[in-house]
Structures are given as C-alpha cells and as structure tokens.
Design a protein around this motif. Structure first.
Motif, mmCIF file in Angstrom:
data_model
loop_
_atom_site.group_PDB
_atom_site.id
_atom_site.type_symbol
_atom_site.label_atom_id
_atom_site.label_comp_id
_atom_site.label_asym_id
_atom_site.label_seq_id
_atom_site.Cartn_x
_atom_site.Cartn_y
_atom_site.Cartn_z
ATOM 1 N N HIS A 176 0.938 -1.204 0.166
ATOM 2 C CA HIS A 176 -0.051 0.151 0.014
ATOM 3 C C HIS A 176 0.825 1.491 -0.047
ATOM 4 C CE1 HIS A 176 -3.455 2.535 0.968
ATOM 5 N NE2 HIS A 176 -2.616 3.315 2.075
ATOM 6 N N LEU A 177 1.895 1.046 0.902
ATOM 7 C CA LEU A 177 2.785 2.492 1.135
ATOM 8 C C LEU A 177 3.956 2.392 -0.652
ATOM 9 C CD1 LEU A 177 3.838 2.593 4.561
ATOM 10 C CD2 LEU A 177 2.600 3.234 3.836
ATOM 11 N N SER A 179 2.074 1.595 -3.366
ATOM 12 C CA SER A 179 1.489 2.299 -4.221
ATOM 13 C C SER A 179 1.345 3.730 -4.109
ATOM 14 C CB SER A 179 0.078 1.019 -4.444
ATOM 15 O OG SER A 179 -0.314 1.384 -3.446
ATOM 16 N N ARG A 180 1.361 4.056 -2.751
ATOM 17 C CA ARG A 180 0.383 5.637 -2.831
ATOM 18 C C ARG A 180 1.431 6.600 -2.642
ATOM 19 N NH1 ARG A 180 0.414 7.272 3.334
ATOM 20 N NH2 ARG A 180 2.674 8.076 3.003
ATOM 21 N N ASP A 181 3.300 5.727 -2.633
ATOM 22 C CA ASP A 181 4.247 6.286 -3.150
ATOM 23 C C ASP A 181 4.094 6.660 -5.289
ATOM 24 O OD1 ASP A 181 4.908 6.934 -0.192
ATOM 25 O OD2 ASP A 181 6.413 5.728 -0.485
ATOM 26 N N GLY A 183 1.351 7.125 -7.200
ATOM 27 C CA GLY A 183 0.823 7.205 -7.410
ATOM 28 C C GLY A 183 -0.492 6.400 -8.242
ATOM 29 N N PRO A 185 -2.682 3.774 -9.036
ATOM 30 C CA PRO A 185 -4.016 3.378 -7.667
ATOM 31 C C PRO A 185 -4.276 2.018 -7.832
ATOM 32 C CG PRO A 185 -5.210 5.163 -8.467
ATOM 33 C CD PRO A 185 -3.816 4.906 -9.119
ATOM 34 N N ALA A 188 -1.912 -0.953 -5.473
ATOM 35 C CA ALA A 188 -2.734 -1.277 -4.123
ATOM 36 C C ALA A 188 -3.492 -2.075 -4.522
ATOM 37 C CB ALA A 188 -4.586 -0.254 -4.184
ATOM 38 N N GLU A 194 -8.970 -2.114 3.772
ATOM 39 C CA GLU A 194 -8.167 -0.643 3.665
ATOM 40 C C GLU A 194 -6.905 0.125 4.140
ATOM 41 O OE1 GLU A 194 -10.810 2.394 2.137
ATOM 42 O OE2 GLU A 194 -12.629 0.219 1.002
#
Length: 195
Positions: A176-177, A179-181, A183, A185, A188, A194
């Motif tokens: 998750h981290l 995928s967040r970095d 950008g 989605p 994820a 979640e």
C-alpha cells in the motif's frame, strides 16, 4: 481551542474556564478567580454592561491604537501556572492584503507581528472573546493538562485501530505504501483492508 464554558471546582468552589481542542475530545481546565469568570462569561454571553469592563476597555484601546489581537497563545505551564502571550499586529496588515501581498509563509507572518505581550491566560481569553481572536495552545500544554471529554469514543477509536492492525499484514502495508508513493491506485492490494 474554543471556550467550552465555565465550571466550578467541586472541592474549592473556584471557577474553572474549560478550553476544548478542535477535535472536541479533550478539554483543558484552567482555574481562575471570580472576577475573571465574570469577565469571560460576560464576553461569551455578549451581555451589555452599563460601563465597560476592563477587557472591553482593552479591546477599545487596541482598536483606537490601530492594533489587532491576532491570537492568544497559551504556551507553557510553569509551577502549575499557565503562561500566555497576546500576539498583536497592525490592523492594516489584515485589512489591505493586496497592498503588500498575501502572507505566504509563517516567517512573513512572524515579521508582521508587532509584539507578543505576556498575559494571564484568563485575561487573554476574555480579550480574545471580545475581539473575536483565536485561542491557540501548544500541543505539549494540551497533552500535559487536558482531560478526555469523550472517553467512550476514544476507546472505540483504539479498538478500531487494534482491529485494523490485527487484520493487516506487513506485506500488504508495504504494498500500500509503495502504491501510494507511485501514485498508481491499481498497485494497491486488493486482498487486505483499506489502509
């Protein structure tokens, strides 16, 4: 912080002003005297007085001098006594933002501060109420002096967080981290709660 109200200490019968944090879950009690309680309540109620109270006079003096109480900052507790400052600036700083440009940084805001004046928190609160100024309190002070207002909601939040931690795997958290970095989605994880 906002003024939640005035209470009485059950044992000493001394008035206490209660400041509530923005999350509305913690209150900070500050013991004050009867006169200060009266001044704060008069400001909260908007009760017209036959003659100006001292804080009405202070607000009028600030206005006559072209000054504005930007904010009250309760910044420390020393020997069981709260410490506060009044942060003042010239009224024109707020009234004419186009003339000198908008404040872009905290450093520019600090440069426009005319003075920080030491004050008793009770006086500062009474003046802030009359001028519509904000009341700030450093987090260290809130953490040291606050009492929980909604212990049941706090316990529910802690339980929910524990359930979340029990359900998430370290690998899912790392995915998750990442995928967040990145950008994206779509990176994820789909098989984990979640985050």
């Amino acid at each position: 912080m906002s003024v939640a109200g005035i209470a009485l200490d059950a044992s000493s019968r001394s008035p206490i002003v209660l400041l509530r944090d923005p999350s509305r879950r913690r209150q900070v009690p500050i013991w004050i005297d009867q006169a200060q309680a009266h001044n704060i309540m008069a400001g909260l109620n908007g009760t017209p007085q036959p003659r100006p109270l001292s804080h009405d006079l202070m607000a009028a003096l600030l206005e006559a001098g072209g000054l504005q109480l930007e904010r009250v900052i309760i910044h420390a507790i020393e020997d069981s006594t709260f410490r506060a400052v009044l942060r003042l600036r010239h009224e024109q700083d707020d009234a004419q933002p186009g003339a000198q440009g908008a404040i872009d940084t905290e450093a520019e805001s600090e440069a426009e501060c005319l003075a920080e004046i030491d004050a008793r928190p009770s006086d500062a609160i009474a003046l802030a109420i009359r001028t519509g100024s904000s009341i700030w309190m450093l987090e260290e002070v809130v953490a040291e002096a606050s009492i929980a207002v909604d212990a049941e909601a706090d316990a529910e939040d802690q339980d929910e967080f524990r359930r979340f931690l029990d359900q998430v795997s370290p690998a899912a958290l790392v995915r998750h981290l990442k995928s967040r970095d990145s950008g994206n989605p779509n990176d994820a994880p789909t098989d984990s709660p979640e985050v």
